[in-house]
Design a protein around this motif. Structure first.
Motif, PDB file in Angstrom:
ATOM      1  N   THR A  13     -13.422  -2.900 -44.664  1.00 28.47           N
ATOM      2  CA  THR A  13     -14.068  -3.731 -44.464  1.00 28.47           C
ATOM      3  C   THR A  13     -14.149  -5.311 -44.649  1.00 28.47           C
ATOM      4  O   THR A  13     -13.871  -5.872 -44.048  1.00 28.47           O
ATOM      5  CB  THR A  13     -15.786  -2.987 -44.258  1.00 28.47           C
ATOM      6  OG1 THR A  13     -15.394  -2.118 -43.482  1.00 28.47           O
ATOM      7  CG2 THR A  13     -16.393  -4.141 -43.649  1.00 28.47           C
ATOM      8  N   ALA A  14     -13.715  -4.980 -45.917  1.00 30.02           N
ATOM      9  CA  ALA A  14     -13.801  -6.780 -47.504  1.00 30.02           C
ATOM     10  C   ALA A  14     -12.091  -6.630 -46.904  1.00 30.02           C
ATOM     11  O   ALA A  14     -11.713  -8.360 -47.454  1.00 30.02           O
ATOM     12  CB  ALA A  14     -13.961  -6.445 -48.295  1.00 30.02           C
ATOM     13  N   SER A  15     -11.227  -5.966 -46.188  1.00 32.07           N
ATOM     14  CA  SER A  15      -9.571  -6.869 -46.291  1.00 32.07           C
ATOM     15  C   SER A  15      -9.050  -6.564 -44.719  1.00 32.07           C
ATOM     16  O   SER A  15      -7.713  -6.105 -44.498  1.00 32.07           O
ATOM     17  CB  SER A  15      -9.002  -5.688 -47.447  1.00 32.07           C
ATOM     18  OG  SER A  15      -9.441  -5.727 -48.721  1.00 32.07           O
ATOM     19  N   PRO A  16      -9.702  -8.171 -43.914  1.00 30.49           N
ATOM     20  CA  PRO A  16      -8.970  -8.144 -42.475  1.00 30.49           C
ATOM     21  C   PRO A  16      -7.844  -8.351 -42.417  1.00 30.49           C
ATOM     22  O   PRO A  16      -7.109  -8.330 -41.555  1.00 30.49           O
ATOM     23  CB  PRO A  16      -9.832  -8.512 -42.363  1.00 30.49           C
ATOM     24  CG  PRO A  16     -10.399  -9.060 -43.417  1.00 30.49           C
ATOM     25  CD  PRO A  16     -10.543  -8.752 -43.819  1.00 30.49           C
ATOM     26  N   SER A  17      -6.908  -9.196 -43.735  1.00 36.63           N
ATOM     27  CA  SER A  17      -5.956  -9.591 -43.747  1.00 36.63           C
ATOM     28  C   SER A  17      -4.993  -9.395 -45.280  1.00 36.63           C
ATOM     29  O   SER A  17      -6.037  -8.937 -45.722  1.00 36.63           O
ATOM     30  CB  SER A  17      -6.227 -11.265 -43.693  1.00 36.63           C
ATOM     31  OG  SER A  17      -5.897 -11.964 -44.397  1.00 36.63           O
ATOM     32  N   PRO A  18      -3.741  -9.805 -44.889  1.00 40.46           N
ATOM     33  CA  PRO A  18      -3.309  -9.534 -47.051  1.00 40.46           C
ATOM     34  C   PRO A  18      -4.171 -10.443 -47.381  1.00 40.46           C
ATOM     35  O   PRO A  18      -4.410  -9.640 -48.426  1.00 40.46           O
ATOM     36  CB  PRO A  18      -1.980  -9.861 -46.399  1.00 40.46           C
ATOM     37  CG  PRO A  18      -1.834  -9.842 -45.174  1.00 40.46           C
ATOM     38  CD  PRO A  18      -2.529  -9.745 -44.428  1.00 40.46           C
ATOM     39  N   TYR A  19      -4.193 -11.565 -47.761  1.00 44.90           N
ATOM     40  CA  TYR A  19      -5.288 -12.308 -48.474  1.00 44.90           C
ATOM     41  C   TYR A  19      -6.466 -11.709 -48.661  1.00 44.90           C
ATOM     42  O   TYR A  19      -6.634 -12.044 -50.044  1.00 44.90           O
ATOM     43  CB  TYR A  19      -4.983 -13.989 -47.451  1.00 44.90           C
ATOM     44  CG  TYR A  19      -3.296 -13.944 -47.374  1.00 44.90           C
ATOM     45  CD1 TYR A  19      -3.012 -14.109 -47.242  1.00 44.90           C
ATOM     46  CD2 TYR A  19      -3.790 -14.310 -46.024  1.00 44.90           C
ATOM     47  CE1 TYR A  19      -1.288 -14.425 -47.497  1.00 44.90           C
ATOM     48  CE2 TYR A  19      -2.710 -14.465 -44.872  1.00 44.90           C
ATOM     49  CZ  TYR A  19      -1.428 -15.087 -46.126  1.00 44.90           C
ATOM     50  OH  TYR A  19       0.079 -14.982 -44.783  1.00 44.90           O
ATOM     51  N   HIS A  20      -6.954 -11.377 -47.431  1.00 43.52           N
ATOM     52  CA  HIS A  20      -8.481 -10.846 -48.065  1.00 43.52           C
ATOM     53  C   HIS A  20      -7.937  -9.606 -48.587  1.00 43.52           C
ATOM     54  O   HIS A  20      -9.273  -9.292 -50.265  1.00 43.52           O
ATOM     55  CB  HIS A  20      -9.081 -10.451 -47.038  1.00 43.52           C
ATOM     56  CG  HIS A  20      -9.307 -11.863 -46.383  1.00 43.52           C
ATOM     57  ND1 HIS A  20      -9.096 -12.250 -45.207  1.00 43.52           N
ATOM     58  CD2 HIS A  20     -10.946 -12.420 -45.974  1.00 43.52           C
ATOM     59  CE1 HIS A  20      -9.397 -13.474 -44.533  1.00 43.52           C
ATOM     60  NE2 HIS A  20     -10.839 -13.664 -45.483  1.00 43.52           N
ATOM     61  N   ALA A  21      -7.300  -8.584 -48.808  1.00 46.44           N
ATOM     62  CA  ALA A  21      -7.506  -7.381 -49.154  1.00 46.44           C
ATOM     63  C   ALA A  21      -6.729  -7.611 -50.724  1.00 46.44           C
ATOM     64  O   ALA A  21      -7.163  -7.411 -52.120  1.00 46.44           O
ATOM     65  CB  ALA A  21      -5.729  -6.696 -49.178  1.00 46.44           C
ATOM     66  N   VAL A  22      -5.668  -8.730 -51.031  1.00 46.39           N
ATOM     67  CA  VAL A  22      -5.486  -9.887 -52.311  1.00 46.39           C
ATOM     68  C   VAL A  22      -6.883  -9.874 -54.110  1.00 46.39           C
ATOM     69  O   VAL A  22      -6.759  -9.493 -54.186  1.00 46.39           O
ATOM     70  CB  VAL A  22      -4.613 -10.919 -52.237  1.00 46.39           C
ATOM     71  CG1 VAL A  22      -4.196 -10.672 -53.716  1.00 46.39           C
ATOM     72  CG2 VAL A  22      -2.940 -10.153 -52.389  1.00 46.39           C
TER      73      VAL A  22
END
Length: 418
Positions: A13-22
């Motif tokens: 849920t916190a990671s909708p894009s690679p940048y958010h996952a990082v």
């Protein structure tokens, strides 16, 4: 839901894009005492946890007090998922509809994205050099299907043209008045005139949820491959508590779904540069690499009950029976016999059940970062992953026990000095 599956759901849920996952990985590492190693600053030689970020790729490791020389144990995954990326000039539309121009990113199952409420996430790059994360976590976009009355044969075969049929709508009116970039800039408190470029991805807004009579399955977006990223970060944070005789390393690469050939992909130099530093330099790295091992972790195909003819009958992977060792004779997966033995020893030590996946001879498999890393580094590499259904769909399915089993095996892999 198990604790590991619940935590995975939060990570997704916190990671909708690679940048958010990082960013979420950094948050968890920082909370555990890891500090950032910037590429443009002197290398920190002291013991402790470090992480390095470049765009949608993250590396993290534990540097021992003994200094260089210990074998490296690398847990590798990828942060990107198939979907749709917004084009540089996004504002399009016809017949009174405002639409957003998108490109297909990776091998997405296009039909799975139809008639879903979609958000947008990614980053805005400004003229002054700043990069600003952006996320619209409310229904903003939708790729509408054509009514069956206008295509009576659709249930006998759906054909989609990615240029014409996959454009999301996001309102009514003149396309020139849409101005997606202006909308996003205002949302994050920036002047639209300051935005020079963007990297934006659609994402499905339906939250992760358990499924089945006994809630034994987890339905969620981006299991491929954030389930592996989550397991790798979790395993690293547990491994460092053991003060292992190894150097545990986690890497989450961007761009795997489009071939890995980028500065932040597995075919780029970033991991090799960091591992060379950790090994004690170029002259020392050959001996260290020879004692090192990589675990390439990416989801694998669960046996599909409606399409068993697509699977090798002697190598079926089933959810909640542990991660699968992935084997391919022509090295689409990097596993060999000694690597398989090391992985099975890891699972036996961790008391984790495991399976073996091999593609049916008439159904070629995909590939992973494993063969790329093995080729570039010369480090023995093993491919594994948890089984999922609907791989590359907007919403995938795994067993609720497998994320925890994978993380537990990952701890033993990262700390196995043998």
């Amino acid at each position: 839901m198990t604790d590991a599956a619940r935590d995975l759901a939060s990570f997704l849920t916190a990671s909708p894009s690679p940048y958010h996952a990082v960013a979420e990985a950094v948050r968890r590492l920082s909370a555990a005492g890891f500090t950032e190693q910037r590429e443009d600053e002197p290398w920190a030689d002291g013991p402790g946890g470090r992480y390095l970020v470049r765009d949608g790729t993250i590396l993290a490791w534990w540097q021992p007090a003994s200094g260089p020389g210990a074998p490296l144990r690398i847990f590798a995954a990828h942060t990107d998922s198939p979907g749709f990326k917004v084009k540089p000039n996004p504002d399009v539309g016809v017949a009174g509809w405002r639409q957003v121009g998108v490109e297909v990113y990776g091998g997405a199952l296009w039909n799975s994205w139809l008639d879903r409420d979609l958000g947008l996430a990614g980053r805005l790059a400004l003229y002054d050099g700043r990069v600003v994360p952006v996320r619209v976590d409310r229904p903003l976009l939708r790729i509408p299907q054509l009514a069956i009355h206008l295509d009576r044969g659709v249930n006998q075969g759906l054909t989609l043209d990615p240029q014409r049929h996959l454009l999301p709508i996001w309102g009514l009116g003149d396309p020139d008045g849409g101005d997606l970039v202006e909308f996003l800039a205002v949302r994050v408190g920036e002047d639209p005139e300051d935005v020079a470029a963007h990297d934006l991805f659609t994402y499905d807004l339906t939250p992760p949820a358990t499924l089945g009579r006994d809630d034994e399955l987890l339905a969620a977006p981006r299991l491929d491959n954030l389930a592996s990223v989550h397991a790798g970060i979790s395993a690293l944070l547990t491994a460092v508590e053991r003060d292992p005789g190894t150097v545990p390393v986690f890497v989450g690469f961007d761009h795997e779904e489009i071939g890995s050939a980028s500065a932040t992909g597995a075919a780029g130099p970033l991991l090799e540069t960091v591992l060379t530093r950790l090994a004690g330099g170029f002259d020392a790295r050959h001996a260290v690499f020879a004692r090192s091992r990589c675990l390439s972790v990416d989801v694998t195909h669960a046996a599909h009950p409606n399409h068993l003819d697509k699977h090798d009958p002697d190598h079926l992977s089933v959810p909640n029976r542990g991660p699968s060792l992935k084997v391919n004779a022509v090295q689409r997966y990097a596993t060999d016999a000694p690597g398989a033995a090391a992985w099975k020893r890891t699972c036996r030590t961790a008391d984790v059940p495991n399976q073996v996946f091999v593609s049916k001879n008439t159904v070629p498999c995909g590939s992973t970062v494993g063969p790329i890393m093995a080729t570039r580094l010369g480090i023995r590499t093993v491919d594994v992953g948890i089984p999922v259904l609907s791989m590359h769909s907007a919403r995938e399915l795994c067993g609720v026990h497998d994320p925890g089993l994978l993380a537990r095996a990952g701890v033993e892999f990262l700390t196995d000095a043998g």
